[in-house]
Design a protein around this motif. Structure first.
Motif, PDB file in Angstrom:
ATOM      1  N   LYS A  49      -2.583   8.173  17.625  1.00  0.00           N
ATOM      2  CA  LYS A  49      -2.117   6.612  17.481  1.00  0.00           C
ATOM      3  C   LYS A  49      -2.838   5.909  16.329  1.00  0.00           C
ATOM      4  CE  LYS A  49      -0.160   3.543  20.887  1.00  0.00           C
ATOM      5  NZ  LYS A  49      -0.334   2.871  22.055  1.00  0.00           N
ATOM      6  N   GLY A  50      -4.246   6.059  16.004  1.00  0.00           N
ATOM      7  CA  GLY A  50      -5.067   5.304  15.160  1.00  0.00           C
ATOM      8  C   GLY A  50      -4.525   5.841  13.849  1.00  0.00           C
ATOM      9  N   LEU A  51      -4.494   7.196  13.714  1.00  0.00           N
ATOM     10  CA  LEU A  51      -4.122   7.811  12.477  1.00  0.00           C
ATOM     11  C   LEU A  51      -2.693   7.500  12.024  1.00  0.00           C
ATOM     12  CD1 LEU A  51      -5.601  11.499  12.380  1.00  0.00           C
ATOM     13  CD2 LEU A  51      -5.947   9.593  10.838  1.00  0.00           C
ATOM     14  N   LYS A  52      -1.789   7.279  13.138  1.00  0.00           N
ATOM     15  CA  LYS A  52      -0.371   7.137  12.901  1.00  0.00           C
ATOM     16  C   LYS A  52      -0.113   5.628  12.326  1.00  0.00           C
ATOM     17  CE  LYS A  52       4.026   8.324  14.814  1.00  0.00           C
ATOM     18  NZ  LYS A  52       4.523   8.835  16.014  1.00  0.00           N
ATOM     19  N   ASN A  53      -1.039   4.652  12.867  1.00  0.00           N
ATOM     20  CA  ASN A  53      -0.962   3.337  12.301  1.00  0.00           C
ATOM     21  C   ASN A  53      -1.514   3.216  10.968  1.00  0.00           C
ATOM     22  OD1 ASN A  53      -0.087   2.237  14.795  1.00  0.00           O
ATOM     23  ND2 ASN A  53      -2.169   1.761  15.892  1.00  0.00           N
ATOM     24  N   GLU A  54      -2.588   3.909  10.567  1.00  0.00           N
ATOM     25  CA  GLU A  54      -2.969   3.912   9.300  1.00  0.00           C
ATOM     26  C   GLU A  54      -2.161   4.500   8.413  1.00  0.00           C
ATOM     27  OE1 GLU A  54      -6.196   2.675   8.916  1.00  0.00           O
ATOM     28  OE2 GLU A  54      -6.306   2.864   6.675  1.00  0.00           O
ATOM     29  N   TYR A  55      -1.235   5.549   8.676  1.00  0.00           N
ATOM     30  CA  TYR A  55      -0.585   6.321   7.641  1.00  0.00           C
ATOM     31  C   TYR A  55       0.766   5.405   7.522  1.00  0.00           C
ATOM     32  CZ  TYR A  55      -3.150  10.416   8.480  1.00  0.00           C
ATOM     33  OH  TYR A  55      -4.130  11.562   8.250  1.00  0.00           O
ATOM     34  N   GLU A  56       1.193   4.593   8.734  1.00  0.00           N
ATOM     35  CA  GLU A  56       2.232   3.584   8.579  1.00  0.00           C
ATOM     36  C   GLU A  56       1.958   2.424   7.601  1.00  0.00           C
ATOM     37  OE1 GLU A  56       4.684   4.736  12.658  1.00  0.00           O
ATOM     38  OE2 GLU A  56       3.173   3.049  12.574  1.00  0.00           O
ATOM     39  N   LYS A  57       0.771   2.034   7.763  1.00  0.00           N
ATOM     40  CA  LYS A  57       0.545   1.131   6.659  1.00  0.00           C
ATOM     41  C   LYS A  57       0.466   1.288   5.495  1.00  0.00           C
ATOM     42  CE  LYS A  57      -2.510  -1.884   8.672  1.00  0.00           C
ATOM     43  NZ  LYS A  57      -3.725  -2.494   9.103  1.00  0.00           N
ATOM     44  N   ARG A  58      -0.145   2.713   5.179  1.00  0.00           N
ATOM     45  CA  ARG A  58      -0.345   3.102   3.782  1.00  0.00           C
ATOM     46  C   ARG A  58       1.351   3.301   3.164  1.00  0.00           C
ATOM     47  NH1 ARG A  58      -4.470   4.459   1.649  1.00  0.00           N
ATOM     48  NH2 ARG A  58      -5.703   4.617   3.528  1.00  0.00           N
ATOM     49  N   LEU A  59       2.038   3.759   4.093  1.00  0.00           N
ATOM     50  CA  LEU A  59       3.423   4.068   3.836  1.00  0.00           C
ATOM     51  C   LEU A  59       4.121   2.909   3.344  1.00  0.00           C
ATOM     52  CD1 LEU A  59       5.739   6.163   3.659  1.00  0.00           C
ATOM     53  CD2 LEU A  59       6.338   5.733   5.854  1.00  0.00           C
ATOM     54  N   LYS A  60       4.130   1.972   4.323  1.00  0.00           N
ATOM     55  CA  LYS A  60       4.516   0.558   4.104  1.00  0.00           C
ATOM     56  C   LYS A  60       4.286  -0.145   2.811  1.00  0.00           C
ATOM     57  CE  LYS A  60       5.101  -3.951   6.506  1.00  0.00           C
ATOM     58  NZ  LYS A  60       4.386  -4.667   7.524  1.00  0.00           N
ATOM     59  N   THR A  61       2.959  -0.063   2.395  1.00  0.00           N
ATOM     60  CA  THR A  61       2.250  -0.377   1.130  1.00  0.00           C
ATOM     61  C   THR A  61       3.055   0.261   0.049  1.00  0.00           C
ATOM     62  OG1 THR A  61       0.323  -0.796   2.097  1.00  0.00           O
ATOM     63  CG2 THR A  61       0.382  -1.243   0.053  1.00  0.00           C
ATOM     64  N   LEU A  62       2.964   1.371  -0.002  1.00  0.00           N
ATOM     65  CA  LEU A  62       3.572   2.173  -1.035  1.00  0.00           C
ATOM     66  C   LEU A  62       5.152   2.190  -1.265  1.00  0.00           C
ATOM     67  CD1 LEU A  62       1.997   5.876  -0.449  1.00  0.00           C
ATOM     68  CD2 LEU A  62       1.641   4.490  -2.367  1.00  0.00           C
TER      69      LEU A  62
ATOM     70  N   LEU B 273      -4.825   8.218  -4.126  1.00  0.00           N
ATOM     71  CA  LEU B 273      -5.014   8.582  -5.851  1.00  0.00           C
ATOM     72  C   LEU B 273      -3.816   8.841  -6.430  1.00  0.00           C
ATOM     73  CD1 LEU B 273      -7.694  11.521  -4.936  1.00  0.00           C
ATOM     74  CD2 LEU B 273      -8.130   9.514  -6.258  1.00  0.00           C
ATOM     75  N   SER B 274      -2.690   9.104  -5.858  1.00  0.00           N
ATOM     76  CA  SER B 274      -1.322   9.136  -6.514  1.00  0.00           C
ATOM     77  C   SER B 274      -1.043   7.752  -7.222  1.00  0.00           C
ATOM     78  CB  SER B 274      -0.111   9.248  -5.276  1.00  0.00           C
ATOM     79  OG  SER B 274       0.108   8.380  -4.673  1.00  0.00           O
ATOM     80  N   MET B 275      -1.745   6.683  -6.660  1.00  0.00           N
ATOM     81  CA  MET B 275      -1.585   5.248  -7.293  1.00  0.00           C
ATOM     82  C   MET B 275      -1.846   5.442  -8.632  1.00  0.00           C
ATOM     83  SD  MET B 275      -2.227   2.216  -4.854  1.00  0.00           S
ATOM     84  CE  MET B 275      -4.027   2.240  -5.388  1.00  0.00           C
ATOM     85  N   TYR B 276      -2.630   6.169  -9.130  1.00  0.00           N
ATOM     86  CA  TYR B 276      -3.061   6.271 -10.700  1.00  0.00           C
ATOM     87  C   TYR B 276      -2.108   6.950 -11.568  1.00  0.00           C
ATOM     88  CZ  TYR B 276      -7.400   5.023  -8.398  1.00  0.00           C
ATOM     89  OH  TYR B 276      -8.568   4.343  -7.462  1.00  0.00           O
ATOM     90  N   GLU B 277      -1.007   7.329 -11.168  1.00  0.00           N
ATOM     91  CA  GLU B 277      -0.184   7.857 -12.085  1.00  0.00           C
ATOM     92  C   GLU B 277       1.245   7.414 -11.601  1.00  0.00           C
ATOM     93  OE1 GLU B 277      -1.804  10.150 -14.999  1.00  0.00           O
ATOM     94  OE2 GLU B 277       0.353  10.007 -14.706  1.00  0.00           O
ATOM     95  N   ASN B 278       2.350   7.553 -12.176  1.00  0.00           N
ATOM     96  CA  ASN B 278       3.600   7.042 -11.958  1.00  0.00           C
ATOM     97  C   ASN B 278       4.197   7.890 -11.021  1.00  0.00           C
ATOM     98  OD1 ASN B 278       5.951   5.720 -12.094  1.00  0.00           O
ATOM     99  ND2 ASN B 278       6.797   6.460 -13.859  1.00  0.00           N
ATOM    100  N   GLN B 279       3.573   7.852  -9.915  1.00  0.00           N
ATOM    101  CA  GLN B 279       4.318   8.838  -8.749  1.00  0.00           C
ATOM    102  C   GLN B 279       4.200   7.866  -7.434  1.00  0.00           C
ATOM    103  OE1 GLN B 279       2.081  12.320  -8.081  1.00  0.00           O
ATOM    104  NE2 GLN B 279       0.576  11.777  -9.540  1.00  0.00           N
ATOM    105  N   TYR B 280       4.815   7.142  -6.859  1.00  0.00           N
ATOM    106  CA  TYR B 280       4.556   6.792  -5.659  1.00  0.00           C
ATOM    107  C   TYR B 280       5.540   7.520  -4.804  1.00  0.00           C
ATOM    108  CZ  TYR B 280       2.157   2.407  -7.397  1.00  0.00           C
ATOM    109  OH  TYR B 280       1.185   1.751  -7.904  1.00  0.00           O
ATOM    110  N   GLN B 281       6.699   7.734  -5.453  1.00  0.00           N
ATOM    111  CA  GLN B 281       7.764   8.534  -4.429  1.00  0.00           C
ATOM    112  C   GLN B 281       7.124   9.706  -3.737  1.00  0.00           C
ATOM    113  OE1 GLN B 281      10.396   6.279  -4.514  1.00  0.00           O
ATOM    114  NE2 GLN B 281      10.971   8.059  -2.620  1.00  0.00           N
ATOM    115  N   PRO B 282       6.433  10.744  -4.504  1.00  0.00           N
ATOM    116  CA  PRO B 282       5.695  11.819  -3.855  1.00  0.00           C
ATOM    117  C   PRO B 282       5.056  11.482  -2.739  1.00  0.00           C
ATOM    118  CG  PRO B 282       5.575  12.037  -6.209  1.00  0.00           C
ATOM    119  CD  PRO B 282       5.869  10.840  -5.940  1.00  0.00           C
ATOM    120  N   ALA B 283       4.316  10.363  -2.895  1.00  0.00           N
ATOM    121  CA  ALA B 283       3.265   9.878  -1.909  1.00  0.00           C
ATOM    122  C   ALA B 283       4.240   9.386  -0.786  1.00  0.00           C
ATOM    123  CB  ALA B 283       2.612   9.275  -2.532  1.00  0.00           C
ATOM    124  N   ILE B 284       5.179   8.772  -1.014  1.00  0.00           N
ATOM    125  CA  ILE B 284       5.957   8.234   0.217  1.00  0.00           C
ATOM    126  C   ILE B 284       6.572   9.208   0.887  1.00  0.00           C
ATOM    127  CG2 ILE B 284       8.172   7.284   0.649  1.00  0.00           C
ATOM    128  CD1 ILE B 284       7.547   5.255  -1.764  1.00  0.00           C
TER     129      ILE B 284
END
Lengths: 271, 283
Positions: B206-219, B182-193
């Motif tokens: 492990k599964g959750l960690k992979n998911e978060y790492e992928k999201r973090l990488k994208t952000l 949801l943070s993508m909808y405003e100018n605030q990638y940094q707080p999400a990172i």
């Protein structure tokens, strides 16, 4: 000395058990606890909170009824019916009489608390078995801690009953003083907190009133420290340090009252 | 004997009369309640003192009274106005002053004040009180986040509340992803990172960690791309039309791949976005 004291404790307890008011208090509390089984159905999710609230309130209310009616009766009966002469003609000192009566009353309240705790445990256990999913935020330990704290409050309140019985000649005045002390003890904390709040700081209050309240808060017992019902209903942890602090407070305060009562009663002329 | 019979007769007559009198009284009482039922609340400064050590049970009673009042109104489909909204707010305020941890009361007020009365500020005020007291519970922050997204259209604050909620132990794992997305909808990638980095430190699964790492990488990629867009603007005094312009002018070597399988695009407002919306396309 010990045997004499035990005899007095046992006699007071026996006398208290014979009081018919005890049955009434017991039935009322049981009805309240039983009622909680039905009442919880009206609530949305926090059934554990409601059932703990009702059960702990039933125990507290039963304790108050016992204190104001049964305990008071046990203390004042000897004076009112002049049986005190008969009792004091026995080889008891007046100090022993005061302590024996007090401990006998406390033993009676202790037994009543045990029975009520057992009943409320059964009630909550039944509700919990019916609505297991709504009891995730419930803790038996916190529930029993709240009952323990509640029991401590009655140590002080009954010490006041004994104290007032030694300074007054009428049981009605003792009742009036005891109820006033209970209400004041339960509300003094809120009054002090209000006076310390920014809202109160803005109010113009005379220095005399401020200092009177300052003194009163140390003279009057702060009975709200023993009220852990709301916290227990949400299974909020109560530390053992806090429990030991209120235990010491209760023991010291009750001792002061009982020693004062003994001193006054030793000098009192019985007419 | 005669006296017993006459007394019994009187008893029967009294009992029958009592039944009728009671029925009549019930009707009169209902009329009275209809006109003035619970149109008042005592301030908690007074209620709290009067409740003595029975604050818990008094709060239960007041809450039950409030829910019954509104339940009855809704069943009978009677109209409710601002007066009733004020009553609901004041009443729940008192209930939660007596028992500041009473979640049912907060939730009831939130549902009523937002959906039925549109009084979001008052609902949020009570939720903030819940958040302050129920420090172990993710729900107050979660509902605050929802109110900001759905009712106030304030994505920035909504995202912040969801992030706070997801940090509380016991919060559902999807909150982390939701807040970050949801943070993508405003100018605030940094707080999400920052938020995802913090979450990653405490994530064992492990599964959750992979998911978060992928999201973090994208952000991080999107954040870098946005910085490059601003670098382009600084160099050429004009914003690029597409991300390909950044490659053409040599600011970046190529447009990076979206770990979720989508494509990074430059929106008209010059924000970098991904067509995957950070939702992994599972095979």
């Amino acid at each position: 000395m010990g045997r004499k004291l035990f005899a007095l404790i046992f006699l007071t307890f026996k006398e208290g058990v014979r009081d018919r008011a005890l049955v009434g208090v017991g039935l009322f509390s049981l009805a309240m606890m039983g009622g909680s089984v039905m009442v919880v159905n009206f609530f949305m999710r926090e059934l554990h909170k409601v059932s703990v609230d009702i059960n702990l309130s039933a125990i507290a209310f039963a304790g108050l009824l016992l204190t104001f009616f049964v305990s008071l009766n046990l203390m004042s009966k000897d004076m009112d019916k002049h049986t005190i002469y008969c009792v004091l003609s026995k080889p008891f000192s007046r100090t022993q009489y005061i302590w024996g009566k007090y401990l006998g009353i406390m033993f009676l309240i202790f037994i009543a608390f045990c029975i009520l705790t057992l009943c409320s445990t059964a009630t909550i256990f039944f509700i919990k078995s019916q609505y297991e999913v709504y009891f995730k935020e419930f803790s038996w330990l916190e529930f029993y801690k709240a009952i323990y704290a509640q029991f401590l409050m009655f140590f002080i309140l009954n010490a006041f009953i004994v104290f007032y019985s030694t300074i007054t000649t009428s049981s009605f005045i003792t009742l009036l003083f005891s109820i006033s002390t209970y209400i004041a003890g339960q509300t003094i904390e809120e009054v002090v907190l209000f006076l310390q709040s920014s809202q109160a700081m803005e109010m113009v209050m005379s220095k005399t009133i401020g200092s009177i309240i300052g003194i009163v808060q140390y003279v009057l017992p702060n009975l709200s420290v023993f009220d852990l019902k709301v916290r227990s209903a949400h299974a909020l942890p109560i530390s053992f340090e806090y429990l030991s602090a209120i235990t010491f407070y209760c023991l010291i305060y009750s001792s002061v009252l009982l020693i004062s009562s003994s001193l006054i009663f030793n000098r009192r002329e019985l007419k | 004997m005669k006296q017993t019979i006459s007394l019994s007769c009187f008893l029967i007559i009294s009992m029958v009369s009592c039944f009728f009198v009671q029925q009549n009284l019930s009707e009169k009482r209902e009329e009275l309640l209809k006109a003035s039922y619970m149109a008042y609340t005592l301030p908690s400064k007074i209620t709290g003192v009067l409740a003595l050590e029975f604050k818990g049970i008094v709060s239960d009673f007041l809450f039950l009274k409030t829910t019954t009042f509104f339940g009855d109104k809704f069943i009978k489909q009677e109209s409710v106005g601002e007066k009733q909204a004020d009553y609901a707010y004041e009443s729940i305020k008192i209930v939660t002053d007596l028992d500041p941890w009473f979640w049912d009361a907060y939730l009831f007020a939130d549902m009523l004040l937002t959906w039925d009365f549109g009084q979001i500020d008052k609902a949020n005020e009570l939720l903030l009180k819940a958040k302050k007291n129920r420090t172990w519970d993710f729900k107050p922050a979660y509902y605050l986040g929802f109110n900001h997204f759905y009712f106030l259209k304030d994505n920035k604050k909504g995202s912040r509340f969801l992030m706070e909620a997801s940090k509380i132990p016991g919060a559902p794992s999807y909150l982390t992803s939701l807040a970050a997305r949801l943070s993508m909808y405003e100018n605030q990638y940094q707080p999400a990172i920052v938020f995802l980095n913090e979450i990653l430190k405490t994530t064992q699964n492990k599964g959750l960690k992979n998911e978060y790492e992928k999201r973090l990488k994208t952000l991080i990629i999107m954040d870098k791309l946005e910085k490059n867009v601003h670098a382009y603007h600084a160099a050429f005094n004009v914003f690029p039309e597409t991300l390909q312009d950044l490659v053409d002018k040599g600011i970046i070597e190529s447009i990076p791949d979206d770990p979720y399988g989508g494509q990074f695009v430059l929106l008209k407002n010059k924000r970098v976005y991904t067509t995957s919306k950070m939702i992994y396309k599972r095979k």
